[in-house]
Design an enzyme around this catalytic site. Sequence first.
Site, PDB file in Angstrom:
ATOM      1  N   GLY A  85      91.169  46.698 -12.122  1.00  0.00           N
ATOM      2  CA  GLY A  85      90.393  46.952 -13.369  1.00  0.00           C
ATOM      3  C   GLY A  85      89.076  46.553 -13.270  1.00  0.00           C
TER       4      GLY A  85
ATOM      5  N   GLY B 250      85.730  44.298 -14.390  1.00  0.00           N
ATOM      6  CA  GLY B 250      85.313  42.925 -14.821  1.00  0.00           C
ATOM      7  C   GLY B 250      85.306  41.878 -13.878  1.00  0.00           C
TER       8      GLY B 250
ATOM      9  N   GLU C 109      90.066  52.791  -9.506  1.00  0.00           N
ATOM     10  CA  GLU C 109      89.050  53.743 -10.302  1.00  0.00           C
ATOM     11  C   GLU C 109      87.620  53.139 -10.040  1.00  0.00           C
ATOM     12  OE1 GLU C 109      90.333  54.020 -14.703  1.00  0.00           O
ATOM     13  OE2 GLU C 109      88.445  52.417 -14.726  1.00  0.00           O
TER      14      GLU C 109
HETATM   15  N1  COA Z   1      89.982  36.554 -27.564  1.00  0.00           N
HETATM   16  C1  COA Z   1      88.648  36.758 -27.724  1.00  0.00           C
HETATM   17  N2  COA Z   1      87.718  37.074 -26.992  1.00  0.00           N
HETATM   18  C2  COA Z   1      88.152  36.796 -25.743  1.00  0.00           C
HETATM   19  C3  COA Z   1      89.478  36.588 -25.270  1.00  0.00           C
HETATM   20  C4  COA Z   1      90.477  36.410 -26.392  1.00  0.00           C
HETATM   21  N3  COA Z   1      91.692  35.985 -26.329  1.00  0.00           N
HETATM   22  N4  COA Z   1      89.572  36.394 -23.989  1.00  0.00           N
HETATM   23  C5  COA Z   1      88.375  36.595 -23.418  1.00  0.00           C
HETATM   24  N5  COA Z   1      87.616  36.891 -24.565  1.00  0.00           N
HETATM   25  C6  COA Z   1      86.137  37.248 -24.522  1.00  0.00           C
HETATM   26  C7  COA Z   1      85.403  36.061 -23.305  1.00  0.00           C
HETATM   27  O1  COA Z   1      85.221  35.107 -24.122  1.00  0.00           O
HETATM   28  C8  COA Z   1      84.323  36.957 -22.822  1.00  0.00           C
HETATM   29  O2  COA Z   1      83.315  37.006 -23.952  1.00  0.00           O
HETATM   30  P1  COA Z   1      81.660  36.874 -23.616  1.00  0.00           P
HETATM   31  O3  COA Z   1      81.085  38.016 -22.989  1.00  0.00           O
HETATM   32  O4  COA Z   1      81.106  36.657 -25.094  1.00  0.00           O
HETATM   33  O5  COA Z   1      81.585  35.632 -22.881  1.00  0.00           O
HETATM   34  C9  COA Z   1      84.751  38.480 -22.824  1.00  0.00           C
HETATM   35  O6  COA Z   1      85.854  38.468 -23.572  1.00  0.00           O
HETATM   36  C10 COA Z   1      84.976  39.051 -21.219  1.00  0.00           C
HETATM   37  O7  COA Z   1      85.795  38.073 -20.919  1.00  0.00           O
HETATM   38  P2  COA Z   1      85.910  37.695 -19.255  1.00  0.00           P
HETATM   39  O8  COA Z   1      86.608  36.314 -19.170  1.00  0.00           O
HETATM   40  O9  COA Z   1      84.306  37.478 -18.921  1.00  0.00           O
HETATM   41  O10 COA Z   1      86.871  38.707 -18.494  1.00  0.00           O
HETATM   42  P3  COA Z   1      86.336  40.200 -17.793  1.00  0.00           P
HETATM   43  O11 COA Z   1      84.722  40.307 -17.492  1.00  0.00           O
HETATM   44  O12 COA Z   1      87.270  40.158 -16.762  1.00  0.00           O
HETATM   45  O13 COA Z   1      86.559  41.272 -19.010  1.00  0.00           O
HETATM   46  C11 COA Z   1      87.975  42.581 -20.364  1.00  0.00           C
HETATM   47  C12 COA Z   1      88.014  41.412 -19.632  1.00  0.00           C
HETATM   48  C13 COA Z   1      89.537  42.760 -20.895  1.00  0.00           C
HETATM   49  C14 COA Z   1      87.179  42.544 -21.484  1.00  0.00           C
HETATM   50  C15 COA Z   1      87.649  43.878 -19.418  1.00  0.00           C
HETATM   51  O14 COA Z   1      88.497  43.583 -18.218  1.00  0.00           O
HETATM   52  C16 COA Z   1      88.113  45.320 -20.399  1.00  0.00           C
HETATM   53  O15 COA Z   1      87.205  45.652 -20.844  1.00  0.00           O
HETATM   54  N6  COA Z   1      89.317  45.707 -20.092  1.00  0.00           N
HETATM   55  C17 COA Z   1      89.679  46.997 -20.652  1.00  0.00           C
HETATM   56  C18 COA Z   1      89.298  48.100 -19.926  1.00  0.00           C
HETATM   57  C19 COA Z   1      90.032  48.099 -18.536  1.00  0.00           C
HETATM   58  O16 COA Z   1      91.040  47.207 -18.181  1.00  0.00           O
HETATM   59  N7  COA Z   1      89.532  48.978 -17.593  1.00  0.00           N
HETATM   60  C20 COA Z   1      89.949  49.065 -16.312  1.00  0.00           C
HETATM   61  C21 COA Z   1      91.339  49.852 -16.050  1.00  0.00           C
HETATM   62  S1  COA Z   1      90.812  50.533 -14.360  1.00  0.00           S
END
Ligand code: COA
Length: 504
Positions: A263, A265, A288
């Site tokens: 995914g 991130g 993707e």
């Molecule tokens: N509750 C609230 N916020 C949370 C959290 C929780 N349990 N866990 C993480 N976060 C916040 C982090 O603090 C961070 O916030 P910030 O931007 O203010 O610092 C943000 O979420 C992103 O977290 P991070 O640890 O940097 O992870 P990431 O960059 O790997 O992103 C997702 C994680 C879930 C947001 C991202 O993977 C996503 O949008 N996924 C959904 C879509 C997807 O999976 N697409 C791919 C399919 S191929």
Amino acid sequence: MHHERIRLSSLCDKIVSAEEAARHIKDGMIVGMSGFTRAGEAKAVPMALAARAKTEPLKITLITGASLGNDLDKQMAEAHLLSRRIPFQSDPALRKAINAGEVMFVDQHLSETVEHLRTNQLGPIDVAVIEAVGITAQGGIIPTTSVGNSATFAILAEKVIVEINLTQPVELEGLHDIYIPTRRPFRQPIPVVAPESRVGLPFIPVPAEKIAAIVITQKLDSASTVLPPDHETAAIAGHLMEFLKHEVKRGRLTERLQPLQAGIGTIANAVMHGFIASPFSDLTMYSEVLQDSTFDLFDAGKLNFASGSSITLSKTKYDEVMPRITDYKSRLILRPQEISNHPEIIRRLGLIGINTALEFDIFGNVNSTHVGGTHMMNGIGGSGDFARNAYLSVFVTKSIAKNGALSSVVPMVSHVDHTEHDVDILITEQGLADLRELAPRERARVIIANCVHPLYRPALEDYFARACARGGHTPHLIEEALSWHVKAREAGSMLPDGAALKIA
Ligand code: COA
């Protein structure tokens, strides 16, 4: 002018300024634009539209592949240009407008958008705006660093505007494989039987007379914003590698594993880096978005082939990879996102899907999109396409967020994107829970023992014990199940009273 990029010479007189091209787009229209995870988006026309929206009434429904780079979603949201946005975004300003109820955001499985368009569930596309490396002698559009939904947008739209981006290397030609499924009820099986299957055309076929305007641009894709691996993401990767080694030992996988999907991130990218030092080899990806880790795995000799819908790289990696793109080209394919994310192919290939959760609950339901159950982060993206259909559906996350104020493992998720039925493996830096063939009570025990941060484990054990005393196949204290989120909203932390905040 630009004959090497526009090989159908009759189209050369269609070159106009971005402002002039944007005049084809009128108030109330549905516009499909290229762009997928900050790669290959049309850049000049959306900026011209945002500028226009500041001085005249102009609102559009904007559909893209996924998120856009170059702060375009920010500029369009701040100019109040967007009335409706489909199917994914990752921009803080647009997120704010969505959560304020100003922009109607349709958070959609990425494989499905064009199926909805084809069957007219959302009116016709008025104008498609597609970034291209060039146009073939027959008028075919050669995409750049992403394919996304561009092919179907261009095929269905009344008019097409092409942005030829001179910074995108001409060597990208040949990378793309444009296959459009046949119409129902006569749809044929999609003939992709391996990540390297080429089944379509290297350009988007559109009648040249549909190309209403061509804009020449020179703006680079934005660099990806992923952070480098840290000790927690390295621990998550380590748990995954140990699990996969065990699967090989048990004879359920070979050392080539199954095609990998990762995914978007920071966390997913970091976890993919874990394969570099692993014993696995001759790997393939059917994914993707191809991030830095894909090219690091190529360079490490671990990866044989990668299929995706976009290439999204950090600045350093972009500067390294793009001048050498021909070295990688025979091992890469970019496809329309309905093909990269197609359930039929994901199930056929038996993918190992690795996606990121914001939070999951003690029974394995996953929330990837909503903070506190109400506020949109980015969207489900392709995670649902992959999670439901993968051979192994893995979700990763850090066990705590916001310096420990939030637990990523909760009694009940505040929003469900992936149900317990779609989730096989959960991993945090604390450990891994293998949920396969487990009943809900067994799942809860494994998740609490292996994935929860020590700050929160006693409170979850206590919750689960009291829920079990009340009974049920999936034991809950319904009146208390979301109390952790209520506490976070009211007190800024889920921590049990008296527990010290972890300072990272
Ligand atoms: N509750 C609230 N916020 C949370 C959290 C929780 N349990 N866990 C993480 N976060 C916040 C982090 O603090 C961070 O916030 P910030 O931007 O203010 O610092 C943000 O979420 C992103 O977290 P991070 O640890 O940097 O992870 P990431 O960059 O790997 O992103 C997702 C994680 C879930 C947001 C991202 O993977 C996503 O949008 N996924 C959904 C879509 C997807 O999976 N697409 C791919 C399919 S191929």
